[in-house]
Enzyme design. Structure first.
Site, PDB file in Angstrom:
ATOM      1  N   ASP A  44       0.805  -1.210   0.000  1.00 43.84           N
ATOM      2  CA  ASP A  44       0.000   0.000   0.000  1.00 43.84           C
ATOM      3  C   ASP A  44       0.846   1.271   0.000  1.00 43.84           C
ATOM      4  O   ASP A  44       0.426   2.303  -0.522  1.00 43.84           O
ATOM      5  CB  ASP A  44      -0.933   0.002   1.219  1.00 43.84           C
ATOM      6  CG  ASP A  44      -2.107  -0.954   1.038  1.00 43.84           C
ATOM      7  OD1 ASP A  44      -2.330  -1.421  -0.099  1.00 43.84           O
ATOM      8  OD2 ASP A  44      -2.798  -1.231   2.031  1.00 43.84           O
ATOM      9  N   ASN A 114      -5.184   8.735   1.861  1.00 44.77           N
ATOM     10  CA  ASN A 114      -5.627   7.957   3.019  1.00 44.77           C
ATOM     11  C   ASN A 114      -6.097   8.845   4.161  1.00 44.77           C
ATOM     12  O   ASN A 114      -7.248   8.790   4.562  1.00 44.77           O
ATOM     13  CB  ASN A 114      -4.506   7.043   3.511  1.00 44.77           C
ATOM     14  CG  ASN A 114      -4.592   5.653   2.922  1.00 44.77           C
ATOM     15  OD1 ASN A 114      -5.429   5.374   2.066  1.00 44.77           O
ATOM     16  ND2 ASN A 114      -3.720   4.764   3.374  1.00 44.77           N
ATOM     17  N   SER A 160      -7.169   1.343  12.960  1.00 48.08           N
ATOM     18  CA  SER A 160      -6.314   0.957  14.084  1.00 48.08           C
ATOM     19  C   SER A 160      -6.568   1.839  15.304  1.00 48.08           C
ATOM     20  O   SER A 160      -6.363   1.401  16.445  1.00 48.08           O
ATOM     21  CB  SER A 160      -4.842   1.056  13.681  1.00 48.08           C
ATOM     22  OG  SER A 160      -4.543   0.149  12.641  1.00 48.08           O
TER      23      SER A 160
END
Length: 255
Positions: A44, A114, A160
């Site tokens: 990624d 992101n 996360s």
């Protein structure tokens, strides 16, 4: 659309370089500016670099996993690559635009597909003031940091930090605190994608904060302004049944 001309890019790791050599030998190597599709070989991290490099070029990007994390990548195979690309499903993603002002008054601009993250730099917790569309929503947040994630990034660092997963085509952004201390029970917010987010670092010298847009970092910031960039985009290709929308949905049922 025919995808005849392929340009391969690869991460600087042995398995990605071996894949690059094998695929160039099998399918040739077009110059990126002449290619119909850019094939990214890595994880990624390499995909994010490729998205930034070819942002708004109009070129479709097809990733194959030759790294450690491959949420944005397809499975690797050297066989029937043009056929796989031709059958792939297209997803368009838009980046966030970050303008970070440091304590010296200098502006630093960067894009993030992101997330944009603010992170404490020392043992001192960060003290942040959060405004949405010029309206103060949180006068002071004591925390390790905060994340503003796109739908594509909502399954990465945001997840996360116990942030929500957003459907890939949703017009939303996820604002997620990292280890909030005060107010302890604030778990973040889901906001419209067109919202303008301003985050100010309170007590900036005592509690220094860094801002990170994907892989670009600015340290000792005093203020960060974030908004979706509606003029830029990137086009991603995924194998049928393994689209980014399907992966985001499936991630919500993993334990």
């Amino acid at each position: 659309m025919e995808f005849r001309r392929l340009a391969f890019v690869a991460a600087e790791v042995p398995q990605a370089r071996r894949a690059l050599n094998a695929l160039v030998k099998a399918y040739g190597q077009a110059a990126p500016e002449d290619a119909d599709v850019v094939v990214a070989l890595g994880g990624d991290g390499l995909m994010l670099q490729t998205l930034h490099r070819f942002m708004s070029s109009g070129k479709a990007i097809y990733g194959m996993n030759r790294g450690s994390v491959g949420f944005l990548m397809n499975d690797y195979s050297e066989k029937r690559l043009p056929e796989r690309i031709h059958a792939a499903e297209l997803t368009t993603v838009r980046p966030l635009r970050m303008t970070a002002t440091d304590q010296a008054g200098h502006e630093h601009k960067a894009m993030a597909f992101n997330e944009v993250s603010l992170l404490r730099q020392t043992h001192q917790s960060a003290a942040l003031k959060i405004s949405i569309d010029d309206h103060v929503r949180l006068e002071e947040l004591k925390c390790d940091g905060i994340i503003l994630a796109t739908p594509a990034g909502s399954t990465a660092y945001n997840l996360s930090a116990h942030g929500p997963i957003l459907p890939i085509n949703s017009p939303l952004l996820a604002l997620t605190p990292i280890s909030p201390f005060r107010p302890r029970r604030w778990r973040g917010a889901i906001i419209p994608h067109q919202a303008r987010v301003t985050i100010e670092s309170l007590e900036a010298e005592k509690r220094p904060v860094a801002a990170v847009a994907d892989q670009f970092e600015v340290r000792n910031i005093s203020k960060v302004e974030i908004a979706e960039d509606r003029k830029r985009s990137a086009r991603l290709l995924f194998d049928p049944g393994h689209s980014l929308a399907e992966r985001v949905l499936a991630e919500q049922f993993r334990f």
